[in-house]
Scaffold this motif. Structure first.
Motif, short mmCIF file in Angstrom:
data_model
loop_
_atom_site.label_atom_id
_atom_site.label_comp_id
_atom_site.label_asym_id
_atom_site.label_seq_id
_atom_site.Cartn_x
_atom_site.Cartn_y
_atom_site.Cartn_z
N LEU A 181 0.85 -1.20 0.00
CA LEU A 181 0.00 0.00 0.00
C LEU A 181 0.88 1.24 0.00
N THR A 182 0.42 2.27 -0.65
CA THR A 182 1.12 3.54 -0.64
C THR A 182 0.18 4.56 0.00
N PRO A 183 0.30 4.72 1.30
CA PRO A 183 -0.60 5.66 1.98
C PRO A 183 -0.37 7.10 1.52
N GLN A 184 -1.43 7.84 1.52
CA GLN A 184 -1.37 9.26 1.16
C GLN A 184 -1.66 10.09 2.40
N LEU A 185 -0.93 11.15 2.57
CA LEU A 185 -1.12 12.05 3.70
C LEU A 185 -2.39 12.87 3.50
N SER A 186 -3.21 12.90 4.54
CA SER A 186 -4.40 13.76 4.50
C SER A 186 -4.51 14.47 5.83
N GLU A 187 -5.21 15.57 5.83
CA GLU A 187 -5.34 16.35 7.07
C GLU A 187 -6.21 15.64 8.10
N ALA A 188 -7.13 14.81 7.66
CA ALA A 188 -8.07 14.17 8.57
C ALA A 188 -7.49 12.95 9.27
N GLU A 189 -6.42 12.39 8.74
CA GLU A 189 -5.86 11.16 9.29
C GLU A 189 -4.44 11.40 9.80
N ILE A 190 -4.10 10.63 10.82
CA ILE A 190 -2.73 10.68 11.33
C ILE A 190 -1.88 9.65 10.61
N CYS A 191 -2.36 8.42 10.57
CA CYS A 191 -1.69 7.33 9.83
C CYS A 191 -2.77 6.54 9.12
N PRO A 192 -2.82 6.63 7.82
CA PRO A 192 -3.89 5.94 7.07
C PRO A 192 -3.92 4.43 7.32
N LEU A 193 -2.79 3.81 7.62
CA LEU A 193 -2.79 2.38 7.89
C LEU A 193 -3.57 2.07 9.17
N ILE A 194 -3.26 2.78 10.21
CA ILE A 194 -3.95 2.55 11.49
C ILE A 194 -5.42 2.92 11.37
#
Length: 139
Positions: free
Chosen positions: A121-134
């Motif tokens: 997976l290649t997580p993308q940074l978003s303002e709503a999430e701290i760590c998309p995986l978690i």
């Protein structure tokens, strides 16, 4: 001071490998024979206290709690052998450990599943999430 009492608290601490506060605590709990006070105010312990402390340390090495050790000592103080009680306490500890091992194995499998799921997976940074995986985990 009687001839039975020969060791100052610091001597007992050195010979038994526990701290002075620990000895005071054990005495408060009734795990060791109480010290006698000398005319100088020092605590003097009987020679048997060192073997009592060593017994406590051995029992703790088996995973026994101080209250369980107190129960064992109480049985012995009544003139009975506490070996059956010790066997029962160890059986209980083994059962608890087996339960914990099972829970830890299940937890390990869950972590491995997440790790596998997240590989590639290649997580993308978003303002709503701290760590998309978690964030993908359902509590």
């Amino acid at each position: 001071m009687t001839t039975r009492s020969a060791f100052k608290i610091g001597d007992v601490a050195k010979q038994s490998g526990v701290s002075v506060p620990t000895l005071r605590y054990y005495e408060t709990l009734g795990l060791i024979t109480p010290a006698e006070r000398g005319d100088n105010g020092y605590r003097y312990y009987a020679l048997t206290v060192i073997s009592q402390v060593l017994f406590i340390k051995k029992a703790q090495a088996l995973g026994l709690a101080l209250d369980e050790i107190r129960q064992i000592l109480d049985v012995r103080d009544r003139g009975e052998l506490p070996c059956e009680m010790v066997q029962n306490l160890l059986a209980k500890k083994i059962h608890q450990l087996n339960t914990q091992i099972s829970q830890m194995q299940t937890f390990k499998q869950e972590l491995e599943a997440y790790q596998t799921q997240w590989q590639g997976l290649t997580p993308q940074l978003s303002e709503a999430e701290i760590c998309p995986l978690i964030e993908t985990i359902t509590p």
